[in-house]
Design a protein around this motif. Structure first.
Motif, mmCIF file in Angstrom:
data_model
loop_
_atom_site.group_PDB
_atom_site.id
_atom_site.type_symbol
_atom_site.label_atom_id
_atom_site.label_comp_id
_atom_site.label_asym_id
_atom_site.label_seq_id
_atom_site.Cartn_x
_atom_site.Cartn_y
_atom_site.Cartn_z
ATOM 1 N N HIS A 292 0.844 -1.194 0.000
ATOM 2 C CA HIS A 292 0.000 0.000 0.000
ATOM 3 C C HIS A 292 0.879 1.243 0.000
ATOM 4 N N LYS A 293 0.784 2.022 -1.040
ATOM 5 C CA LYS A 293 1.472 3.308 -1.146
ATOM 6 C C LYS A 293 2.970 3.189 -0.851
ATOM 7 N N GLY A 294 3.573 2.183 -1.448
ATOM 8 C CA GLY A 294 5.009 1.997 -1.328
ATOM 9 C C GLY A 294 5.462 1.276 -0.081
ATOM 10 N N ALA B 229 5.052 -1.840 7.395
ATOM 11 C CA ALA B 229 3.809 -2.588 7.259
ATOM 12 C C ALA B 229 2.727 -2.140 8.227
ATOM 13 N N TYR B 230 3.074 -1.279 9.164
ATOM 14 C CA TYR B 230 2.016 -0.620 9.934
ATOM 15 C C TYR B 230 2.226 0.877 9.828
ATOM 16 N N PHE B 231 1.152 1.617 10.063
ATOM 17 C CA PHE B 231 1.227 3.059 9.925
ATOM 18 C C PHE B 231 2.053 3.666 11.044
ATOM 19 N N SER B 232 3.013 4.491 10.681
ATOM 20 C CA SER B 232 3.747 5.324 11.623
ATOM 21 C C SER B 232 4.118 6.607 10.906
ATOM 22 N N SER B 233 4.437 7.635 11.670
ATOM 23 C CA SER B 233 4.915 8.870 11.061
ATOM 24 C C SER B 233 6.165 8.607 10.245
ATOM 25 N N ASN B 234 7.067 7.782 10.777
ATOM 26 C CA ASN B 234 8.351 7.535 10.128
ATOM 27 C C ASN B 234 8.200 6.837 8.789
ATOM 28 N N ALA B 235 7.229 5.923 8.695
ATOM 29 C CA ALA B 235 7.062 5.138 7.470
ATOM 30 C C ALA B 235 6.123 5.784 6.462
ATOM 31 N N ALA B 236 5.246 6.693 6.903
ATOM 32 C CA ALA B 236 4.171 7.143 6.024
ATOM 33 C C ALA B 236 4.073 8.660 5.889
ATOM 34 N N THR B 237 3.706 9.375 6.957
ATOM 35 C CA THR B 237 3.402 10.796 6.800
ATOM 36 C C THR B 237 4.651 11.663 6.657
#
Length: 569
Positions: free
Chosen positions: A221-223, A241-249
């Motif tokens: 999902h989204k890279g 593989a889980y949402f975090s600030s570091n991985a996503a936003t």
């Protein structure tokens, strides 16, 4: 990410400043930068790049003391140690040092927090549920605290938006008390969970058991890669593989070209410009040098966590706000909430002895609220409700630890073989927003940098204790209805804070006389300051709140940029 160091002058000016880089701060950074604002993110702790997770691939037996905390760690993290897992070598580096960052308790409050880029987005439980109309209307209908200034229709499109970016896996159920969302495919229940689900639905009038709605990806999902079923999420996930600030936003904010991230920046106050009735910037202490620096911006988002945002506002005193910025109502610091939990039941099953499960699923089952949602389910002894989280697995060799007299080949063979199936559930219940539950600043106890610290005065009251009695009884009722054996209830009462869902203390409301923020998360009297973390919550529901913080933050950022373009800020 662009790190900024050096002395501050009027040249340290941005379009927006975000205090904090956790779930809310990461979202604010993403939204503001993608909308074209040059944005400075201030993080009081160290920098952590995505993938910089030192224990992600380390086995327990490879860790110091076989993943047991050392006396030195417990000495420096004595309050963090109350949760247990927070001081294990696998995760202790994500949690605060209580010696450098002390706090005090008029009544016990277990404040578990970490100071680093990403904050608790690296350690959260990832359960992601929407508030329902039932939640937004509850205060008004029951005459408790103040009414929310928004309803579910206001937040629904922003829930959609947040879910579609973050990646929430779950199933569509059509339950009014637990609104559906924009989900990735759900994770699977195992054989005993499916069996319990069907038995409970039959025995208890259709009471639903669903798979948890979780911010773990079930497909790329989204890279970011899909969940590897390692269940080591608290260590940080190199796969994203889980949402975090570091991985996503934060990576999204970096891609905009408009982000400056400054770690080791302790926000001490928001600077007020009395001539314009606006905030002009944020004052920080450099955590490494001790230097005081001012940064300036047109709009400020405080996303430092419920406790930290409110403490910053309380410390932001001026002639206009002698009791803290935005505290005209006197409500700043009050109405502190958390969820109460650690109550439920467990039992064993004699079925499915020939079946096992695959992987370590980073999720469980969820039982949505079923109390006080209709005339038939209304209780006379308490208001609001609770949900259950839990799951089934097979017992392992640890079941033999109590057998001190057992030995020999048969005992060894028994311990190698999988044990019986066990099914357990624990409840998460809503705490009412009591004015008496509060935090305040303590100038007599100061931190390593000479700043006032937080003092807590918060407790459960009779509504929560009455609810807990029903939580325990309902857990037993469900497991016995499912045919489980040796059903054992538990109620390990913990203090507020232990659930790590701090909410309230700068609540939203319609009236500036009784609230701190308006319906757009703006301080009533300082409209260019937004608070979108847990501090803004007017009530707490019984569901995990982080998804609501995401939606509120995205909504507030959209409003802020629109108001800036209209020159209203």
């Amino acid at each position: 990410m662009g790190n900024l160091q050096g002395a501050g002058t009027r040249q340290n000016t941005y379009d927006a400043i975000v205090i904090g880089s956790g779930i809310s701060g990461g979202w604010a950074a993403k939204e503001l930068t993608e909308k074209g604002l040059r944005t400075l993110v201030l993080e009081r702790g160290r920098n952590v790049e995505h993938g910089d997770y030192p224990t992600a691939f380390t086995e327990h037996w490879e860790m110091e003391n076989r993943n047991r905390p050392s006396p030195e760690v417990i000495k420096r993290q004595s309050k963090q140690n109350r949760a247990g897992y927070t001081t294990l070598p696998a995760s202790a580096h994500w949690f605060a040092d209580d010696v450098d960052n002390p706090y005090s308790e008029e009544k016990r409050f277990d404040w578990m927090r970490g100071y680093h880029v990403g904050g608790r987005s690296l350690t959260w439980g990832r359960q992601s549920y929407r508030f329902s109309e039932l939640d937004f209307e509850a205060n008004a209908k029951e005459g408790i605290a103040v009414d929310w200034p928004i309803r579910s229709v206001d937040l629904a499109p922003w829930y959609d938006y947040a879910e579609q970016f973050a990646g929430i896996s779950g199933s569509l159920e059509g339950l009014p008390q637990l609104p559906d969302g924009k989900f990735l495919p759900p994770m699977e229940m195992n054989c005993l969970e499916r069996d319990v689900k069907n038995r409970v639905a039959t025995a208890l009038g259709g009471r639903p058991i669903i798979i948890g709605r979780v911010a773990n990806l079930t497909q790329p999902h989204k890279g970011r890669a899909s969940c590897q079923y390692r269940n080591r999420c608290i260590r940080g996930c190199p796969y994203g593989a889980y949402f975090s600030s570091n991985a996503a936003t934060l990576p999204a904010a970096v891609a905009s070209g408009n982000l400056t991230l400054r770690p080791f920046s302790i926000a001490t106050e928001i600077i007020y410009d009395k001539d314009n009735s606006r905030a002009s910037g944020v004052r920080i202490i450099d955590a490494q040098t001790g230097e005081a620096i001012d940064f300036f911006a047109k709009v400020i988002f405080s996303c430092a966590s419920a406790v930290a945002s409110t403490s910053i506002l309380l410390n932001s005193k001026s002639e206009r706000f002698p009791q803290g910025m935005g505290n005209d109502s006197g409500e700043l610091g009050h109405n502190l909430m958390d969820h109460h939990f650690k109550v439920g039941a467990a039992g064993v099953s004699e079925d499915f002895a020939d079946k096992y499960f695959r992987g370590q699923r980073a999720n469980g089952i969820y039982v949505p609220r079923f109390r006080n949602i209709s005339k038939e389910s209304t209780r006379s002894d308490y208001v609001r409700g609770f949900g259950f989280q839990g799951g089934a697995s097979r017992l392992d060799w640890a079941r033999g630890i109590k057998e001190f007299t057992a030995f020999g080949a048969k005992f060894k063979a028994d311990m190698i073989a999988p044990g019986p199936w066990r099914f357990g559930i624990g409840a998460w219940g809503e705490c009412l927003p009591y004015h008496q539950n509060r935090l305040s600043l303590n100038s007599d106890l100061r931190d390593k940098w000479g700043q006032p610290t937080v003092s807590f005065n918060c407790e459960w009251k009779e509504n929560e204790y009455a609810m807990r009695r029903d939580m325990k009884a309902s857990a037993v009722e469900m497991l016995e209805a499912a045919g489980l054996k040796s059903v054992t209830p538990f109620d390990d009462v913990s203090a507020p804070g232990m659930c790590i869902h701090e909410m309230g203390t700068a609540r939203m409301g319609k009236d500036p006389k009784t609230s701190v923020l308006n319906k757009w998360n703006q301080i009533h009297a300082v409209p260019n300051v937004f608070v979108t973390d847990g501090a803004c919550m007017t009530s707490g529901s019984c569901v995990n709140p982080s998804l609501t913080y995401m939606a509120l933050t995205a909504r507030a950022c959209d409003h802020a940029v629109n108001e800036l373009n209209r020159k209203n800020l």
